[in-house]
Design a protein around this motif. Structure first.
Motif, PDB file in Angstrom:
ATOM      1  N   THR A 314       0.817  -1.222   0.000  1.00  0.00           N
ATOM      2  CA  THR A 314       0.000   0.000   0.000  1.00  0.00           C
ATOM      3  C   THR A 314       0.844   1.262   0.000  1.00  0.00           C
ATOM      4  O   THR A 314       0.302   2.359  -0.204  1.00  0.00           O
ATOM      5  N   LEU A 315       2.139   1.156   0.243  1.00  0.00           N
ATOM      6  CA  LEU A 315       2.996   2.337   0.277  1.00  0.00           C
ATOM      7  C   LEU A 315       3.332   2.781  -1.140  1.00  0.00           C
ATOM      8  O   LEU A 315       3.772   1.986  -1.978  1.00  0.00           O
ATOM      9  N   LEU A 316       3.142   4.089  -1.389  1.00  0.00           N
ATOM     10  CA  LEU A 316       3.480   4.675  -2.673  1.00  0.00           C
ATOM     11  C   LEU A 316       4.836   5.352  -2.585  1.00  0.00           C
ATOM     12  O   LEU A 316       5.447   5.443  -1.514  1.00  0.00           O
ATOM     13  N   GLN A 317       5.294   5.861  -3.711  1.00  0.00           N
ATOM     14  CA  GLN A 317       6.579   6.546  -3.744  1.00  0.00           C
ATOM     15  C   GLN A 317       6.551   7.771  -2.832  1.00  0.00           C
ATOM     16  O   GLN A 317       5.583   8.518  -2.797  1.00  0.00           O
ATOM     17  N   GLY A 318       7.628   7.945  -2.067  1.00  0.00           N
ATOM     18  CA  GLY A 318       7.675   9.057  -1.129  1.00  0.00           C
ATOM     19  C   GLY A 318       7.009   8.742   0.193  1.00  0.00           C
ATOM     20  O   GLY A 318       6.630   9.667   0.922  1.00  0.00           O
ATOM     21  N   ASN A 319       6.847   7.450   0.532  1.00  0.00           N
ATOM     22  CA  ASN A 319       6.204   7.038   1.786  1.00  0.00           C
ATOM     23  C   ASN A 319       4.825   7.678   1.943  1.00  0.00           C
ATOM     24  O   ASN A 319       4.512   8.306   2.959  1.00  0.00           O
ATOM     25  N   ARG A 320       4.006   7.519   0.926  1.00  0.00           N
ATOM     26  CA  ARG A 320       2.632   8.041   0.956  1.00  0.00           C
ATOM     27  C   ARG A 320       1.651   6.882   0.814  1.00  0.00           C
ATOM     28  O   ARG A 320       1.943   5.859   0.177  1.00  0.00           O
ATOM     29  N   VAL A 321       0.479   7.056   1.405  1.00  0.00           N
ATOM     30  CA  VAL A 321      -0.621   6.109   1.261  1.00  0.00           C
ATOM     31  C   VAL A 321      -1.874   6.887   0.923  1.00  0.00           C
ATOM     32  O   VAL A 321      -1.945   8.118   1.132  1.00  0.00           O
ATOM     33  N   LEU A 322      -2.867   6.208   0.388  1.00  0.00           N
ATOM     34  CA  LEU A 322      -4.154   6.818   0.071  1.00  0.00           C
ATOM     35  C   LEU A 322      -5.143   6.439   1.170  1.00  0.00           C
ATOM     36  O   LEU A 322      -5.561   5.291   1.274  1.00  0.00           O
ATOM     37  N   LYS A 323      -5.490   7.432   1.999  1.00  0.00           N
ATOM     38  CA  LYS A 323      -6.388   7.229   3.128  1.00  0.00           C
ATOM     39  C   LYS A 323      -7.831   7.481   2.698  1.00  0.00           C
ATOM     40  O   LYS A 323      -8.119   8.463   2.013  1.00  0.00           O
ATOM     41  N   TYR A 324      -8.720   6.625   3.142  1.00  0.00           N
ATOM     42  CA  TYR A 324     -10.131   6.733   2.786  1.00  0.00           C
ATOM     43  C   TYR A 324     -10.854   7.626   3.781  1.00  0.00           C
ATOM     44  O   TYR A 324     -10.762   7.428   4.998  1.00  0.00           O
ATOM     45  N   ASN A 325     -11.558   8.656   3.245  1.00  0.00           N
ATOM     46  CA  ASN A 325     -12.374   9.552   4.073  1.00  0.00           C
ATOM     47  C   ASN A 325     -13.805   9.029   4.109  1.00  0.00           C
ATOM     48  O   ASN A 325     -14.455   8.914   3.070  1.00  0.00           O
ATOM     49  N   GLU A 326     -14.236   8.687   5.322  1.00  0.00           N
ATOM     50  CA  GLU A 326     -15.581   8.123   5.468  1.00  0.00           C
ATOM     51  C   GLU A 326     -16.655   9.139   5.099  1.00  0.00           C
ATOM     52  O   GLU A 326     -17.711   8.773   4.579  1.00  0.00           O
ATOM     53  N   ALA A 327     -16.399  10.420   5.337  1.00  0.00           N
ATOM     54  CA  ALA A 327     -17.452  11.444   5.173  1.00  0.00           C
ATOM     55  C   ALA A 327     -17.870  11.592   3.718  1.00  0.00           C
ATOM     56  O   ALA A 327     -19.063  11.573   3.401  1.00  0.00           O
ATOM     57  N   GLY A 329     -16.320   9.798   1.004  1.00  0.00           N
ATOM     58  CA  GLY A 329     -15.986   8.661   0.156  1.00  0.00           C
ATOM     59  C   GLY A 329     -14.845   8.910  -0.803  1.00  0.00           C
ATOM     60  O   GLY A 329     -14.846   8.351  -1.902  1.00  0.00           O
ATOM     61  N   THR A 330     -13.900   9.725  -0.412  1.00  0.00           N
ATOM     62  CA  THR A 330     -12.753  10.015  -1.278  1.00  0.00           C
ATOM     63  C   THR A 330     -11.483   9.444  -0.666  1.00  0.00           C
ATOM     64  O   THR A 330     -11.445   9.063   0.511  1.00  0.00           O
ATOM     65  N   LEU A 331     -10.434   9.405  -1.496  1.00  0.00           N
ATOM     66  CA  LEU A 331      -9.120   8.971  -1.063  1.00  0.00           C
ATOM     67  C   LEU A 331      -8.194  10.177  -0.998  1.00  0.00           C
ATOM     68  O   LEU A 331      -8.113  10.954  -1.946  1.00  0.00           O
ATOM     69  N   GLU A 332      -7.478  10.269   0.108  1.00  0.00           N
ATOM     70  CA  GLU A 332      -6.582  11.409   0.317  1.00  0.00           C
ATOM     71  C   GLU A 332      -5.148  10.902   0.467  1.00  0.00           C
ATOM     72  O   GLU A 332      -4.878   9.947   1.194  1.00  0.00           O
ATOM     73  N   SER A 333      -4.226  11.520  -0.265  1.00  0.00           N
ATOM     74  CA  SER A 333      -2.823  11.145  -0.187  1.00  0.00           C
ATOM     75  C   SER A 333      -2.234  11.671   1.120  1.00  0.00           C
ATOM     76  O   SER A 333      -2.262  12.880   1.376  1.00  0.00           O
ATOM     77  N   VAL A 334      -1.700  10.763   1.947  1.00  0.00           N
ATOM     78  CA  VAL A 334      -1.170  11.113   3.259  1.00  0.00           C
ATOM     79  C   VAL A 334       0.277  10.628   3.338  1.00  0.00           C
ATOM     80  O   VAL A 334       0.582   9.481   2.983  1.00  0.00           O
ATOM     81  N   GLU A 335       1.161  11.485   3.806  1.00  0.00           N
ATOM     82  CA  GLU A 335       2.560  11.109   3.996  1.00  0.00           C
ATOM     83  C   GLU A 335       2.732  10.491   5.386  1.00  0.00           C
ATOM     84  O   GLU A 335       2.200  11.008   6.372  1.00  0.00           O
ATOM     85  N   ILE A 358      -7.030   2.410   4.411  1.00  0.00           N
ATOM     86  CA  ILE A 358      -6.236   2.923   3.306  1.00  0.00           C
ATOM     87  C   ILE A 358      -6.443   2.045   2.092  1.00  0.00           C
ATOM     88  O   ILE A 358      -6.916   0.898   2.188  1.00  0.00           O
ATOM     89  N   LEU A 359      -6.068   2.578   0.927  1.00  0.00           N
ATOM     90  CA  LEU A 359      -6.221   1.841  -0.321  1.00  0.00           C
ATOM     91  C   LEU A 359      -5.235   0.682  -0.358  1.00  0.00           C
ATOM     92  O   LEU A 359      -4.037   0.850  -0.135  1.00  0.00           O
ATOM     93  N   GLN A 360      -5.776  -0.483  -0.664  1.00  0.00           N
ATOM     94  CA  GLN A 360      -4.923  -1.657  -0.827  1.00  0.00           C
ATOM     95  C   GLN A 360      -4.749  -2.020  -2.287  1.00  0.00           C
ATOM     96  O   GLN A 360      -3.645  -2.303  -2.731  1.00  0.00           O
ATOM     97  N   SER A 361      -5.849  -2.011  -3.047  1.00  0.00           N
ATOM     98  CA  SER A 361      -5.757  -2.348  -4.467  1.00  0.00           C
ATOM     99  C   SER A 361      -7.017  -1.883  -5.164  1.00  0.00           C
ATOM    100  O   SER A 361      -8.018  -1.535  -4.523  1.00  0.00           O
ATOM    101  N   LEU A 362      -6.969  -1.857  -6.489  1.00  0.00           N
ATOM    102  CA  LEU A 362      -8.126  -1.521  -7.310  1.00  0.00           C
ATOM    103  C   LEU A 362      -8.759  -2.807  -7.802  1.00  0.00           C
ATOM    104  O   LEU A 362      -8.556  -3.240  -8.930  1.00  0.00           O
ATOM    105  N   ASP A 363      -9.555  -3.425  -6.945  1.00  0.00           N
ATOM    106  CA  ASP A 363     -10.215  -4.679  -7.273  1.00  0.00           C
ATOM    107  C   ASP A 363     -11.702  -4.430  -7.455  1.00  0.00           C
ATOM    108  O   ASP A 363     -12.245  -3.402  -7.076  1.00  0.00           O
ATOM    109  N   THR A 364     -12.330  -5.397  -8.035  1.00  0.00           N
ATOM    110  CA  THR A 364     -13.780  -5.312  -8.242  1.00  0.00           C
ATOM    111  C   THR A 364     -14.541  -6.228  -7.307  1.00  0.00           C
ATOM    112  O   THR A 364     -15.724  -6.009  -7.043  1.00  0.00           O
TER     113      THR A 364
END
Length: 377
Positions: A314-327, A329-335, A358-364
């Motif tokens: 789940t870690l992206l380049q620059g030690n970032r993850v995509l956190k899910y906002n419950e309010a 329904g969006t994903l926010e890039s967090v360092e 946090i985002l793990q994968s783009l699955d269906t």
């Protein structure tokens, strides 16, 4: 004007309908919830390791000869000192019988010579007593003493000849024993190269030849595996190791780092590696391990319990993850700041809390829909 307003309204409704009907589907994502757990820093083998036996001897004969008897078969278990193979040796056996008879004759001659020497010594002593009483001449006394010394030397010579015959017998017995291949330790005869009537030869220097018998002590097994040189500085004897075998998928065995090679292997077109030996702690009793099985190891350099962790994927380049906002329904890039990690789990030291998703994968399959990416502020 009214007609124009009505037309514009209709066009706006049609455009809105077209946009609604043709809009892209929401992004389906798979989320993972963060929770505390163990995280390990590990060093793994760069190439597949191999299970080896603590003792394995590829036995060969010290001299060539024709196979007269095969005393074991492949797969037989043998004890230490048990004969495995015998070469034709009728000539040596006859020679041993000849030397044995010679030794017996030499010993008889030695006893006779020593008995004569003992008699001569007694005669000399009697002559000395008679000479003191003036009952024997000096000439007779000198003869008796000389005879005693001569027979004593003859006794010593006969004993030396007996020792020589005994040494000759021992030599021929050793040569005869060399015609029999014996097990240096208890184990299993893994391979036998040769049949009755075939001629076997010893391996000359620099020319590898198949062993007469390949003997393996399968009571003691270990794993030898190469570790990349960049990991070698962190290795220490005694570190815990996790062992996995292709033959036993889905199962791991506990081990301990027993040896680190004192040099780096440099093979052509391959990375430089350090060989390490890992012993099983304890050896598995419910798994029949065979020498030559491929094995992978994970040396546990450091382990922390109960720390916040996230899947490494789940870690992206620059030690970032995509956190899910419950309010919304969006994903926010967090360092985030990270600690220990491996290719499965990474320790999160700051930036997220337990329970965050946090985002793990783009699955269906089983994914949550309607999330979009929002840059971090």
């Amino acid at each position: 004007m009214k007609t124009l307003f009505t037309s514009l309204l209709i066009l706006a409704l049609v455009a809105a309908a077209l946009f609604f009907l043709n809009r892209p589907d929401p992004v389906n994502v798979r989320l993972t919830e963060l929770s505390p757990g163990p995280v390990e820093q590990i060093a793994a083998n760069s190439r597949a390791g191999t299970i080896k036996a603590c003792r394995r001897s590829r036995l060969s004969m010290p001299q060539g000869g024709r196979v007269d008897e095969l005393l074991v078969q492949e797969g037989d278990r043998v004890k230490a000192g048990e004969p495995l193979l015998k070469l034709w040796s009728d000539d040596l056996e006859a020679r041993v019988e000849e030397v044995t008879a010679t030794l017996k004759a030499r010993e008889i001659q030695a006893r006779g010579a020593c008995n004569t020497a003992a008699l001569a010594q007694r005669e000399a002593q009697r002559a000395e007593r008679l000479a003191r009483d003036s009952l024997a001449s000096e000439e007779m006394l000198d003869q008796r003493q000389t005879e005693a010394r001569r027979t004593a030397l003859a006794c010593d010579e006969a004993r030396s000849l007996s020792d020589q015959a005994r040494a000759t017998l021992k030599l021929h017995q050793v040569l005869l024993e060399d015609r029999v291949l014996k097990a240096p330790f208890a184990g299993v005869a893994a391979e036998i190269n040769g049949e009755v009537g075939e001629y076997v030869t010893p391996s000359p220097p620099g020319v590898p030849t198949p062993p007469a018998v390949d003997l393996i002590d399968d009571s003691c097994l270990y794993v030898r595996a190469p570790i990349d040189e960049v990991e070698a500085a962190r290795l220490q004897v005694g570190q815990p190791v996790r062992i996995t075998l292709d033959a036993f998928r889905g199962r791991s065995f506990e081990g301990e780092l027993q040896r680190i090679a004192p040099f780096v292997s440099e093979l052509e077109k391959q990375a430089r590696t350090v060989d390490v030996d890992v012993r099983f702690t304890p050896p598995p009793e419910d798994a029949h391990l065979l020498v030559g099985y491929s094995a992978d190891i994970e040396v546990i350099i450091e382990r922390r319990e109960g720390v916040l962790r996230a899947p490494t994927e789940t870690l992206l380049q620059g030690n970032r993850v995509l956190k899910y906002n419950e309010a919304d329904g969006t994903l926010e890039s967090v360092e985030v700041d990270t600690g220990l990690g491996n290719w499965t789990w990474t320790e999160i030291t700051s930036g997220l809390e337990a329970g965050d998703r946090i985002l793990q994968s783009l699955d269906t399959e089983g994914a949550e829909a309607g999330a979009s990416v929002v840059p971090a502020s």
